[in-house]
Design an enzyme around this catalytic site. Structure first.
Site, mmCIF file in Angstrom:
data_model
loop_
_atom_site.group_PDB
_atom_site.id
_atom_site.type_symbol
_atom_site.label_atom_id
_atom_site.label_comp_id
_atom_site.label_asym_id
_atom_site.label_seq_id
_atom_site.Cartn_x
_atom_site.Cartn_y
_atom_site.Cartn_z
ATOM 1 C CD GLU A 1 -8.460 7.523 -11.738
ATOM 2 O OE1 GLU A 1 -8.765 7.567 -10.533
ATOM 3 O OE2 GLU A 1 -7.855 6.578 -12.260
ATOM 4 C CB SER B 1 -10.334 0.045 -6.796
ATOM 5 O OG SER B 1 -9.469 0.730 -7.594
ATOM 6 C CB SER C 1 -12.855 6.341 -8.726
ATOM 7 O OG SER C 1 -11.724 6.294 -8.139
ATOM 8 C CG ASP D 1 -6.583 2.010 -7.291
ATOM 9 O OD1 ASP D 1 -5.920 1.238 -6.570
ATOM 10 O OD2 ASP D 1 -6.988 3.113 -6.904
ATOM 11 N N GLY E 1 -15.789 4.854 -2.244
ATOM 12 C CA GLY E 1 -14.845 5.498 -1.331
ATOM 13 C C GLY E 1 -14.461 4.599 -0.177
ATOM 14 C CE1 TYR F 1 -2.814 7.747 -2.788
ATOM 15 C CE2 TYR F 1 -2.371 9.531 -4.328
ATOM 16 C CZ TYR F 1 -2.360 8.182 -4.017
ATOM 17 O OH TYR F 1 -1.879 7.276 -4.934
ATOM 18 C CB THR G 1 4.354 0.325 -2.769
ATOM 19 O OG1 THR G 1 3.193 -0.393 -3.210
ATOM 20 C CG2 THR G 1 4.655 -0.044 -1.328
ATOM 21 C CG ASP G 2 0.268 3.211 -6.488
ATOM 22 O OD1 ASP G 2 0.521 3.927 -5.492
ATOM 23 O OD2 ASP G 2 -0.811 3.284 -7.106
ATOM 24 C CD GLU H 1 -3.120 -0.404 0.150
ATOM 25 O OE1 GLU H 1 -3.177 -0.110 -1.053
ATOM 26 O OE2 GLU H 1 -3.748 -1.349 0.653
HETATM 27 C C1 GLA Z 1 -5.363 4.768 -3.768
HETATM 28 C C2 GLA Z 1 -4.699 5.169 -5.080
HETATM 29 C C3 GLA Z 1 -3.670 4.117 -5.509
HETATM 30 C C4 GLA Z 1 -2.714 3.745 -4.376
HETATM 31 C C5 GLA Z 1 -3.495 3.447 -3.096
HETATM 32 C C6 GLA Z 1 -2.591 3.221 -1.911
HETATM 33 O O1 GLA Z 1 -6.152 3.639 -3.964
HETATM 34 O O2 GLA Z 1 -5.653 5.314 -6.089
HETATM 35 O O3 GLA Z 1 -2.970 4.587 -6.638
HETATM 36 O O4 GLA Z 1 -1.754 4.761 -4.185
HETATM 37 O O5 GLA Z 1 -4.375 4.510 -2.773
HETATM 38 O O6 GLA Z 1 -1.885 2.035 -2.066
#
Ligand code: GLA
Length: 326
Positions: A127, A97, A99, A138, A93, A187, A16-17, A14
């Site tokens: 987005e 995922s 969205s 996601d 939300g 975020y 990490t992307d 989480e």
């Molecule tokens: C949200 C973002 C993702 C990712 C996660 C955390 O879902 O859309 O890209 O950064 O948070 O792992």
């Protein structure tokens, strides 16, 4: 014609992307459907359960997000003369995922196809145009996951590998009942801190915990520690899956939660309490916050014969499904 795109549950990896790390999401049976019905005029109408309907040529920057996203899809792919009717089984939300599933289903409903890596990037761009600057976790998961598998994503090379999920491991998403507040701002703050660290110390994947002493700010050290340790937990999880070590897998989930709580600080007291309660439940191997944080769901790994949906009102037993382009 009706198109379905699944949500995703990230087993581990989480935040990490956007840091060139690793993640291990699975697509789930909950998702978003879009019915595509031709119209006799040239316009595009979006109808969505529980949300305002709207003609997409009337959308402005002040319109609600679901209409702005749909309008950006219609513009990008020159969609005309259609009514899109959206319905969803995914809680919104909630860290599952919704969205990306929504956007993915709309893009496929517009007729666009392609390699899932390319379509995922297009989703990320759209987005971004609507003001949400997220990573690629996601989009890749909802499009590209293979049925019954998780997807190991290496964000430093953008390579993906299918990882078989042990069939007897049971996963449930439990909603904390907390809606994400200020999630986008926080975020963005985390991303800015991580970008600062990478600029200062070099590529994430070359770093280990010992390199962090040069950061004199303890909060930045903690953020970096999360990214480095969370990335290393992904391959440990894959190893646990390959060897059917469910206790170890549960432990990794609990460690991930502690790191998201203490080092990355994206949890809330209510979520921590629920995590502790779940982690102490007989038959549960591990539980952690899933997704971006500040509210939403926990993902729980448990014995197949216990039913958390009987105990928790907003809980979904997860069935690992296929991405919309697999
Ligand atoms: C949200 C973002 C993702 C990712 C996660 C955390 O879902 O859309 O890209 O950064 O948070 O792992």
């Amino acid at each position: 014609m009706t198109i379905f795109a699944p949500g995703r549950a990230n087993s581990i990896g989480e935040h990490t992307d956007y840091n060139d790390g690793l993640a291990l999401p699975m697509a789930i049976q909950l998702g978003v459907s879009v019915r595509h019905s031709p119209r006799s005029d040239d316009r595009v109408l979006l109808e969505s359960e529980g949300h305002d309907a709207g003609f997409l040529d009337e959308v402005t920057e002040h319109s609600p997000n679901h209409l702005r996203l749909a309008a950006s899809v219609a513009r990008r792919f020159d969609v005309r003369g259609v009514t899109w009717t959206v319905s969803s089984t995914l809680p919104e939300g909630s860290g599952l995922s919704s969205s990306a599933a929504y956007l993915g289903a709309l893009i496929l409903a517009s007729g666009h196809r392609g390699d899932f890596h390319d379509v995922a990037r297009t989703m990320q761009e759209l987005e971004g145009e609507c003001g949400s600057h997220v990573g690629l976790l996601d989009q890749l998961a909802v499009l590209g996951t293979r049925e019954g598998h998780a997807m190991r994503i290496d964000f430093s090379t953008m390579t993906t590998t299918d990882i078989a999920l042990p069939a007897s491991w049971a996963w449930t998403a439990v909603h904390s009942g907390e809606h994400r507040t200020l999630a986008e701002t926080r975020y963005a703050e985390r991303r800015a801190q991580c970008d600062f660290i990478a600029n200062r110390l070099g590529p994430w994947r070359s770093l280990n915990k010992d390199d962090l002493v040069v950061l004199d700010d303890r909060q930045l050290q903690a953020r970096a520690r999360h990214v480095i340790c969370e990335t290393s937990r992904v391959d440990q999880m894959i190893d646990a899956m390959a060897n059917s070590e469910i206790d170890r897998a549960g432990q990794l989930l609990n460690e991930s939660h502690a790191s998201l709580r203490d080092d990355f600080e994206v949890s809330t007291p209510g979520i921590d309490e629920l995590a502790a309660q779940l982690q102490a439940t007989s038959g549960v191997y591990g539980a952690r916050l899933v997704g971006g944080g500040f509210g939403g769901c926990l993902i729980v790994l448990h014995r197949d014969d216990i039913d958390l949906t009987a105990t928790y009102r907003n809980a979904w037993r997860l069935r690992p499904g296929a991405g919309a382009l697999r």
